[in-house]
Design a protein around this motif. Structure first.
Motif, short mmCIF file in Angstrom:
data_model
loop_
_atom_site.label_atom_id
_atom_site.label_comp_id
_atom_site.label_asym_id
_atom_site.label_seq_id
_atom_site.Cartn_x
_atom_site.Cartn_y
_atom_site.Cartn_z
N ARG A 120 2.05 1.77 -3.53
CA ARG A 120 0.95 2.28 -4.35
C ARG A 120 0.74 3.77 -4.11
NH1 ARG A 120 -3.51 -1.56 -2.25
NH2 ARG A 120 -4.73 0.30 -2.76
N ASP A 121 0.79 4.20 -2.84
CA ASP A 121 0.58 5.62 -2.53
C ASP A 121 1.72 6.47 -3.09
OD1 ASP A 121 -1.71 4.89 -1.21
OD2 ASP A 121 -0.79 4.89 0.80
N THR A 181 1.27 6.73 -6.88
CA THR A 181 0.15 7.61 -7.21
C THR A 181 0.52 9.07 -7.00
OG1 THR A 181 -1.42 5.87 -6.56
CG2 THR A 181 -2.27 8.11 -6.69
N GLU A 217 0.82 -1.21 0.00
CA GLU A 217 0.00 0.00 0.00
C GLU A 217 0.86 1.26 0.00
OE1 GLU A 217 -2.55 -0.47 3.33
OE2 GLU A 217 -3.90 -1.89 2.31
N THR A 218 2.01 1.20 0.70
CA THR A 218 2.92 2.36 0.71
C THR A 218 3.46 2.60 -0.69
OG1 THR A 218 3.56 1.95 3.00
CG2 THR A 218 5.06 3.27 1.67
#
Length: 351
Positions: free
Chosen positions: A149-150, A153, A146-147
């Motif tokens: 991905r952030d 993005t 998730e890190t």
């Protein structure tokens, strides 16, 4: 197994194949992103040396580069040291059930709780045992994924897929750890078998309709052809009878009446046409009707013009003078004698 079950299973397999084709098509436009020294390296798939951008993590890629990456499929390649590798031996016969087997064992294999882990696997035949599959299970922390991905993005590179190699070798196969699936795309994927089935059903219905139309058209053509053939046969038979009148006695009464009607001549119609053709400046003194011919005698100021007038009616043919045209005693008119053949009744009436 019932036919319906086989059909639905076939549709599901076809839908999966279509999804794989779509994935392969997207892969042709893939953009590969790697993490090196706190920087994101952006390059096109298959072009190791062609670096499109090199930006620090947390920094946004220039807008002109982002415009060139629009509609591209963003793939992030996770370094191998960021995952935990586990190997499992599975019988070859269990290949079809591999996903369920790994899912049942992942909690035992993962160093993180199941809810905090993401994983993927790659199964290949064992080099030491032909009846065994060597399964490489790669597990990563969900928080780490998730890190990443952030961070992607924030740089303008919203990832579509995160993958990792099974080992550090350059030619090692990739394993997908995470794939972006929006609610809309997920719904489309779930609806894909139904869409494929509906398309196949539509094609079957269309093919059936075209086939029925073709059969109906062919039957109509055959029926019309049979009718035309029957009419032609009747006309040929009547023609033979007309050539040999003695054959009339061999026909049934209703057929004999029809043939007589066809071969008869319309005297009344011929007289009516004759009356219309003769001008007011001429008059008849004699008229003879015999079989298929007519003869008229009379006086006219312009006798030759009567030939053309009779032929224009289409009721008479072979119109000609059968005697010399001489001037009458009163000196104003010419005495004429004209003969012609009368058309058959069916030609006069247009039957």
């Amino acid at each position: 197994m019932q036919i319906g079950t086989i059909f639905f299973r076939w549709v599901e397999v076809l839908a999966l194949l279509l999804a794989d084709v779509r994935t392969l098509w997207q892969a042709r436009k893939s953009i590969i992103v790697t993490n090196e020294d706190a920087h994101f390296l952006v390059r096109r798939s298959g072009a190791m040396q062609n670096v499109l951008a090199n930006v620090a993590i947390g920094t946004r890629i220039p807008s002109e580069i982002l415009r060139g990456l629009r509609n591209s499929f963003i793939v992030f390649e996770l370094p191998t040291h960021k995952v935990v590798t586990r190997r499992v031996a599975v019988p070859t016969q269990a290949r079809e059930f591999m996903a369920g087997i790994i899912a049942n064992q992942i909690e035992r294999l993962s160093p993180w709780p199941l809810a905090q882990a993401v994983y993927g696997f790659d199964a290949r035949p064992s080099q030491t045992d032909a009846g065994t599959l060597d399964v490489c299970v790669l597990i990563a922390s969900r928080a780490n994924i998730e890190t990443i991905r952030d961070e992607l993005t924030a740089s303008g590179l919203a990832p579509n897929k995160i993958r990792v190699r099974t080992d550090a070798a350059v030619d090692a196969p990739f394993v997908n750890l995470w794939t972006h699936m929006t609610p809309t795309s997920q719904r489309r994927f779930n609806d894909l078998p139904r869409m494929v089935g509906a398309s196949l059903a539509g094609m079957v219905l269309l093919s059936t309709a075209v086939s029925l139309w073709a059969v109906y058209s062919a039957n109509s053509i055959w029926a019309e052809n049979d009718e035309v053939t029957a009419r032609a046969d009747t006309l040929r038979r009547h023609d033979r009878i007309l050539r040999k009148p003695t054959n009339l006695a061999l026909l049934k009464p209703d057929e004999r009446a029809w043939v007589l009607k066809q071969k008869s001549f319309a005297d009344v119609l011929a007289l009516d046409a004759l009356t219309r053709a003769i001008p007011d400046s001429a008059y008849l003194t004699e008229l003879h009707l015999h079989d298929k011919s007519i003869r008229i005698n009379g006086l006219a100021a312009d006798a030759p013009s009567l030939i053309a007038a009779l032929e224009r009616t289409h009721y008479f043919s072979t119109v000609h003078f059968f005697a010399p045209t001489v001037k009458s005693r009163n000196g104003g008119l010419y005495r004429f004698s004209i003969a012609a053949r009368i058309a058959p009744r069916h030609r006069l009436l247009g039957d």
